[in-house]
Design a protein around this motif. Structure first.
Motif, short mmCIF file in Angstrom:
data_model
loop_
_atom_site.label_atom_id
_atom_site.label_comp_id
_atom_site.label_asym_id
_atom_site.label_seq_id
_atom_site.Cartn_x
_atom_site.Cartn_y
_atom_site.Cartn_z
N ILE A 61 4.81 5.48 -8.69
CA ILE A 61 3.78 6.17 -7.90
C ILE A 61 2.39 5.72 -8.32
O ILE A 61 1.53 5.46 -7.47
CB ILE A 61 3.96 7.70 -8.06
CG1 ILE A 61 5.22 8.15 -7.34
CG2 ILE A 61 2.74 8.45 -7.52
CD1 ILE A 61 5.63 9.58 -7.64
N VAL A 62 2.16 5.57 -9.63
CA VAL A 62 0.86 5.10 -10.11
C VAL A 62 0.60 3.69 -9.62
O VAL A 62 -0.52 3.35 -9.21
CB VAL A 62 0.79 5.19 -11.65
CG1 VAL A 62 -0.40 4.43 -12.20
CG2 VAL A 62 0.74 6.64 -12.08
N LEU A 63 1.60 2.83 -9.62
CA LEU A 63 1.44 1.46 -9.14
C LEU A 63 1.08 1.43 -7.66
O LEU A 63 0.19 0.69 -7.24
CB LEU A 63 2.72 0.66 -9.38
CG LEU A 63 2.72 -0.77 -8.87
CD1 LEU A 63 1.70 -1.60 -9.63
CD2 LEU A 63 4.10 -1.38 -8.98
N VAL A 64 1.73 2.26 -6.86
CA VAL A 64 1.44 2.32 -5.42
C VAL A 64 0.01 2.81 -5.19
O VAL A 64 -0.73 2.24 -4.37
CB VAL A 64 2.47 3.21 -4.69
CG1 VAL A 64 2.03 3.53 -3.28
CG2 VAL A 64 3.82 2.53 -4.69
N VAL A 65 -0.40 3.84 -5.91
CA VAL A 65 -1.77 4.35 -5.76
C VAL A 65 -2.79 3.29 -6.16
O VAL A 65 -3.80 3.09 -5.49
CB VAL A 65 -1.96 5.65 -6.59
CG1 VAL A 65 -3.42 6.04 -6.69
CG2 VAL A 65 -1.15 6.78 -5.98
N TRP A 66 -2.50 2.56 -7.22
CA TRP A 66 -3.41 1.49 -7.67
C TRP A 66 -3.51 0.39 -6.63
O TRP A 66 -4.60 -0.09 -6.33
CB TRP A 66 -2.94 0.94 -9.01
CG TRP A 66 -3.83 -0.14 -9.52
CD1 TRP A 66 -5.04 0.02 -10.12
CD2 TRP A 66 -3.59 -1.55 -9.45
NE1 TRP A 66 -5.55 -1.21 -10.44
CE2 TRP A 66 -4.69 -2.19 -10.05
CE3 TRP A 66 -2.54 -2.33 -8.97
CZ2 TRP A 66 -4.77 -3.57 -10.16
CZ3 TRP A 66 -2.62 -3.70 -9.07
CH2 TRP A 66 -3.73 -4.30 -9.67
N LEU A 67 -2.36 -0.01 -6.06
CA LEU A 67 -2.38 -1.07 -5.04
C LEU A 67 -3.12 -0.63 -3.79
O LEU A 67 -3.88 -1.41 -3.20
CB LEU A 67 -0.95 -1.49 -4.71
CG LEU A 67 -0.25 -2.32 -5.78
CD1 LEU A 67 1.20 -2.56 -5.40
CD2 LEU A 67 -0.97 -3.62 -6.02
N VAL A 68 -2.92 0.61 -3.35
CA VAL A 68 -3.62 1.11 -2.17
C VAL A 68 -5.12 1.15 -2.45
O VAL A 68 -5.93 0.75 -1.61
CB VAL A 68 -3.08 2.50 -1.76
CG1 VAL A 68 -4.00 3.17 -0.76
CG2 VAL A 68 -1.69 2.37 -1.19
#
Length: 56
Positions: free
Chosen positions: A30-37
């Motif tokens: 989830i943290v990775l997805v938020v960072w990429l977005v």
């Protein structure tokens, strides 16, 4: 009786550890997805260049 309790305690400990590790993997995803977005959808600054969306 004591060996049975030790085996049950060990099984409970390993089950809890496995659940915690699986939960931490989901948090990492989830943290990775938020960072990429945030990296893709960052706004442009006043000079027209892309600014950093994070503070560090």
């Amino acid at each position: 009786m004591v060996p049975l309790l030790l085996v049950l305690l060990l099984a409970l400990l390993l089950f809890g550890l496995g659940f915690a590790v699986k939960l931490l993997w989901w948090v990492a995803v989830i943290v990775l997805v938020v960072w990429l977005v945030g990296f893709v959808a960052r706004s442009t600054g006043a000079s027209g260049t892309r600014s950093r969306w994070y503070r560090w």
